[in-house]
Scaffold this motif. Sequence first.
Motif, PDB file in Angstrom:
ATOM      1  N   SER A  13       1.829  88.726   6.631  1.00 54.33           N
ATOM      2  CA  SER A  13       2.892  87.934   6.033  1.00 54.33           C
ATOM      3  C   SER A  13       4.116  88.819   5.874  1.00 54.33           C
ATOM      4  N   ILE A  15       7.625  89.235   3.730  1.00 50.15           N
ATOM      5  CA  ILE A  15       8.524  88.856   2.640  1.00 50.15           C
ATOM      6  C   ILE A  15       9.820  89.613   2.858  1.00 50.15           C
ATOM      7  N   SER A  29      15.473  87.528   8.706  1.00 53.60           N
ATOM      8  CA  SER A  29      14.438  86.490   8.792  1.00 53.60           C
ATOM      9  C   SER A  29      14.572  85.712  10.095  1.00 53.60           C
ATOM     10  N   MET A  46       9.065  79.911   5.050  1.00 57.66           N
ATOM     11  CA  MET A  46       9.387  79.459   3.703  1.00 57.66           C
ATOM     12  C   MET A  46      10.679  80.118   3.234  1.00 57.66           C
ATOM     13  N   ALA A  48      12.803  80.933  -0.513  1.00 60.65           N
ATOM     14  CA  ALA A  48      12.804  80.892  -1.977  1.00 60.65           C
ATOM     15  C   ALA A  48      14.186  81.280  -2.474  1.00 60.65           C
ATOM     16  N   LEU A  75      10.972  76.580  -1.424  1.00 57.30           N
ATOM     17  CA  LEU A  75      10.209  76.916  -2.625  1.00 57.30           C
ATOM     18  C   LEU A  75      11.067  76.940  -3.883  1.00 57.30           C
ATOM     19  N   TRP A  95       4.519  79.375  -8.314  1.00 48.32           N
ATOM     20  CA  TRP A  95       4.452  80.128  -7.066  1.00 48.32           C
ATOM     21  C   TRP A  95       3.110  79.988  -6.359  1.00 48.32           C
ATOM     22  N   LEU A  98       3.299  79.529  -2.595  1.00 44.58           N
ATOM     23  CA  LEU A  98       3.587  80.799  -1.938  1.00 44.58           C
ATOM     24  C   LEU A  98       2.334  81.661  -1.873  1.00 44.58           C
ATOM     25  N   VAL A 107       2.968  84.110   7.725  1.00 48.95           N
ATOM     26  CA  VAL A 107       4.053  83.378   7.080  1.00 48.95           C
ATOM     27  C   VAL A 107       5.242  84.310   6.898  1.00 48.95           C
ATOM     28  N   VAL A 109       8.658  84.637   4.593  1.00 48.82           N
ATOM     29  CA  VAL A 109       9.258  84.119   3.362  1.00 48.82           C
ATOM     30  C   VAL A 109      10.606  84.788   3.139  1.00 48.82           C
ATOM     31  N   VAL A 111      13.375  85.428   0.712  1.00 51.00           N
ATOM     32  CA  VAL A 111      13.456  85.398  -0.749  1.00 51.00           C
ATOM     33  C   VAL A 111      14.873  85.703  -1.206  1.00 51.00           C
TER      34      VAL A 111
END
Length: 291
Positions: A13, A15, A29, A46, A48, A75, A95, A98, A107, A109, A111
């Motif tokens: 994943s 982040i 991203s 995703m 956030a 999110l 969360w 997530l 995934v 994410v 943020v």
Amino acid sequence: MDTLAFTTGQKPSFIVGTRTGGQGKTLISQVIQYIFQGRGQPLRVMAADTAGDEGSATKSKLARFLEGEESVEELGIGVSLTSIRSDESAGLQYWERLGQALEQGNVLVDVGANVLPSIWNWALEIDAGRVFETAPPIWLIIPVTAQAQSLVDAADLIRLAEANRKFLPIARYVVVFNENEGKFDSLSETSEYRDLMKFVTDHNVTVVKLGRCKSSVWQKIQGNCISLKAMKELDFRDYTTKFGISSFMASAAEKDFSGWLTETVSAFREAKLVPDDLAVAKTVDEYSLNG
């Protein structure tokens, strides 16, 4: 640092987060999503960094860039005061979606600024580390720009992640030096730069350089939220009508953008941020060069 994740069947994943805005996290991203999509290995995506209010139609910046190409799960940025008052468990549940995505892996994410601390707080409160013990590795990607405060923020994020690794285990840190707002040469002798580089050494952090895109239409690409894939599919002649420039300027603009994209893909490949499986039918080079 688990660099074997792509070849062991565990899909990590990602982040991508910062403490402040304007560091290039959504661009990074996009790059990761673009490369994975091009290799036929799409990621769940995703974001956030939207208002997070129930029923809000606000789209994240990443969703605006990928609209029509990729579904981005919004999110929000955290539980609202109204939700806390009406449901005491709302903060603990916020969360969970997530967490479930990170538990499954594969995934990406995106943020928003300073949202990571609330995610760490959630992980601490529910003792999420026990759940993540058997999960695929989680990689934290931190973009920085050529500003002293940005370097400080990056070091602080690694420090916070290390303090909370029992609850949200980060398997690999990546710092992306984003040169789109300027080079880092003037900062190399500063205490902020030296402090960050000490973290790089101490925690085996991967460093990636994201070069500046010199294309004359770069600001319009960003301002109009045009995706990397959409730009790559344009012939230089398309630039004349899309951006209102001459054919000669269009030729230069397309050349500069394509060159930047190819260099960026190569940098992310060399840092092993993307899978390098020769069995995949469409390679990164094919995707980068031919769209």
